[in-house]
Design an enzyme around this catalytic site. Structure first.
Site, PDB file in Angstrom:
ATOM      1  N   THR A  10       0.993  -0.940  -0.249  1.00  0.00           N
ATOM      2  CA  THR A  10      -0.307  -0.491   0.115  1.00  0.00           C
ATOM      3  C   THR A  10       1.145   0.997  -0.036  1.00  0.00           C
ATOM      4  O   THR A  10       2.277   1.524   0.628  1.00  0.00           O
ATOM      5  CB  THR A  10      -0.849   0.029   1.244  1.00  0.00           C
ATOM      6  OG1 THR A  10      -1.775   1.082   1.079  1.00  0.00           O
ATOM      7  CG2 THR A  10      -0.189  -0.143   2.439  1.00  0.00           C
ATOM      8  N   GLY A  14      -0.977   6.309   5.915  1.00  0.00           N
ATOM      9  CA  GLY A  14      -1.938   5.893   7.095  1.00  0.00           C
ATOM     10  C   GLY A  14      -1.360   4.429   7.235  1.00  0.00           C
ATOM     11  O   GLY A  14      -1.548   4.231   8.172  1.00  0.00           O
ATOM     12  N   ASP A  72      -7.440  -4.422   1.368  1.00  0.00           N
ATOM     13  CA  ASP A  72      -8.471  -2.827   0.772  1.00  0.00           C
ATOM     14  C   ASP A  72      -9.415  -2.256   2.431  1.00  0.00           C
ATOM     15  O   ASP A  72      -9.478  -3.687   3.071  1.00  0.00           O
ATOM     16  CB  ASP A  72      -9.151  -3.715  -0.055  1.00  0.00           C
ATOM     17  CG  ASP A  72      -9.294  -2.404  -1.230  1.00  0.00           C
ATOM     18  OD1 ASP A  72      -8.940  -1.545  -1.498  1.00  0.00           O
ATOM     19  OD2 ASP A  72     -11.191  -2.851  -1.785  1.00  0.00           O
ATOM     20  N   PHE A 155      -6.836   9.668   9.063  1.00  0.00           N
ATOM     21  CA  PHE A 155      -6.496   9.991   8.513  1.00  0.00           C
ATOM     22  C   PHE A 155      -7.766   9.044   8.293  1.00  0.00           C
ATOM     23  O   PHE A 155      -8.941   8.446   8.530  1.00  0.00           O
ATOM     24  CB  PHE A 155      -5.276   9.015   7.464  1.00  0.00           C
ATOM     25  CG  PHE A 155      -6.122   7.245   7.263  1.00  0.00           C
ATOM     26  CD1 PHE A 155      -5.378   6.431   8.377  1.00  0.00           C
ATOM     27  CD2 PHE A 155      -6.195   6.996   5.878  1.00  0.00           C
ATOM     28  CE1 PHE A 155      -5.586   5.772   7.795  1.00  0.00           C
ATOM     29  CE2 PHE A 155      -6.606   5.222   5.481  1.00  0.00           C
ATOM     30  CZ  PHE A 155      -6.368   4.752   7.184  1.00  0.00           C
ATOM     31  N   HIS A 183     -11.228  -1.710  12.238  1.00  0.00           N
ATOM     32  CA  HIS A 183     -10.940  -2.905  10.879  1.00  0.00           C
ATOM     33  C   HIS A 183      -9.532  -3.515  10.608  1.00  0.00           C
ATOM     34  O   HIS A 183      -9.240  -4.644  10.476  1.00  0.00           O
ATOM     35  CB  HIS A 183     -12.301  -1.841  10.213  1.00  0.00           C
ATOM     36  CG  HIS A 183     -11.112  -0.722   9.775  1.00  0.00           C
ATOM     37  ND1 HIS A 183     -10.901  -0.017  10.831  1.00  0.00           N
ATOM     38  CD2 HIS A 183     -10.995  -0.436   8.472  1.00  0.00           C
ATOM     39  CE1 HIS A 183     -10.374   1.724   9.492  1.00  0.00           C
ATOM     40  NE2 HIS A 183     -10.496   0.463   8.290  1.00  0.00           N
TER      41      HIS A 183
END
Ligand code: IMP
Length: 210
Positions: A10, A14, A72, A155, A183
Site C-alpha cells: 500500500t 496512514g 483493501d 486519516f 477494522h
C-alpha cells in the site's frame, strides 16, 4: 518462507503506520512499496474489499520474491446503501481528497438523524506468496457518522467516524487505541497470530512437532 522481508502493498502512509505498529516485534522486516518496488498501482476493479485485496496482492507478488501483504478497506454507510464502500478512496473523484470525501458523505447524510447514521469500517487483508493467496483476514468495526468532523489524528474518514463505546471519533484516538478496536487492527491481529504460528513452525518448536 526464506525471504523475511514482508512487502506491504500500500502507498497509503496512514495504513503503513498502523500495520507496522501492529506487527512490531515479529522477526519480519516490513518494507513499503515506495522503498523497494516503486511501480504503478493496479486499477481497483473488484466489487468487494476482498476481491480488491487479492488483486493487489497477486499483482505485487508477480514482482516480489517474498510474502506480500495487501489490504483493501473502506467505509460502508447503511443510509447510503453501503456507499462509499470499495469507492471510499475515490468517493469525491475526479480529484479526491480525504476532506472532499468527508464533505460528500456529510452532504449526502444531511437531515438523517443519529440513529440512522450507522456505518462500519471494513478491512480485507491477504498474504500472497509466489503468486498464490496463502491467508486471508477480515476485520470490521461498527460506529456511526458524526454530524461534523472532530479530531486531528488518523486519516481518511476518521474525523467523522464516531465510535459510541468511547464517545469519540477515530480521529480523537491515539494510534494505539485506534489499533485496538479498528477494522485494520482486528484483521492484523489475525495476521499476526498467523505469522507467529508460521515462524514457530519454521523454527522447529511447534507443539505438533515436539
Ligand atoms: P484503499 O486504498 O482503496 O483501500 O482506500 C481505502 C480508503 O478507505 C482510504 O483512502 C480511506 O478513505 C478509507 N479508509 C480505510 N481505512 C480507514 C481508516 O482506518 N480510517 C479512515 N478512513 C479509512
Amino acid at each position: 518462507m526464506t525471504e523475511r522481508r514482508l512487502l506491504l502493498a500500500t502507498g497509503n502512509p496512514g495504513k503503513v503506520r498502523e500495520i507496522r505498529r501492529a506487527l512490531e516485534g515479529l522477526p519480519l522486516e516490513v518494507v513499503g512499496l515506495s522503498d523497494v518496488l516503486p511501480v504503478k498501482p493496479p486499477a481497483e476493479r473488484g466489487r468487494t474489499f476482498a476481491e480488491n485485496a487479492r488483486a493487489k496482492g497477486l499483482y505485487y507478488s508477480r514482482r516480489w520474491p517474498g510474502p506480500v501483504l495487501a489490504e483493501d478497506s473502506g467505509l460502508e454507510v447503511d443510509a447510503l446503501g453501503g456507499a462509499p464502500g470499495v469507492r471510499s478512496a475515490r468517493f469525491s473523484a475526479p480529484r479526491p481528497s480525504d476532506e472532499k470525501n468527508i464533505r460528500r458523505v456529510l452532504r449526502q447524510l444531511e437531515g438523517v438523524p443519529p440513529a440512522k447514521r450507522r456505518a462500519r469500517f471494513v478491512c480485507a487483508m491477504v498474504v500472497v506468496l509466489n503468486g498464490r493467496v496463502i491467508a486471508e483476514f477480515r476485520g470490521e468495526v461498527e460506529g456511526r457518522i458524526a454530524s461534523e468532523p472532530r479530531g486531528e489524528s488518523g486519516f481518511g474518514y476518521d474525523p467523522i467516524f464516531y465510535y459510541p463505546p468511547l464517545k469519540k471519533t477515530f480521529a480523537e484516538l491515539s494510534g494505539g487505541s485506534k489499533n485496538e478496536i479498528s477494522h485494520r487492527g482486528r484483521a492484523v491481529r489475525g495476521l499476526r497470530a498467523y505469522f507467529e504460528a508460521k515462524i514457530k513452525a519454521l523454527s522447529g518448536d511447534a507443539p505438533d512437532r515436539a
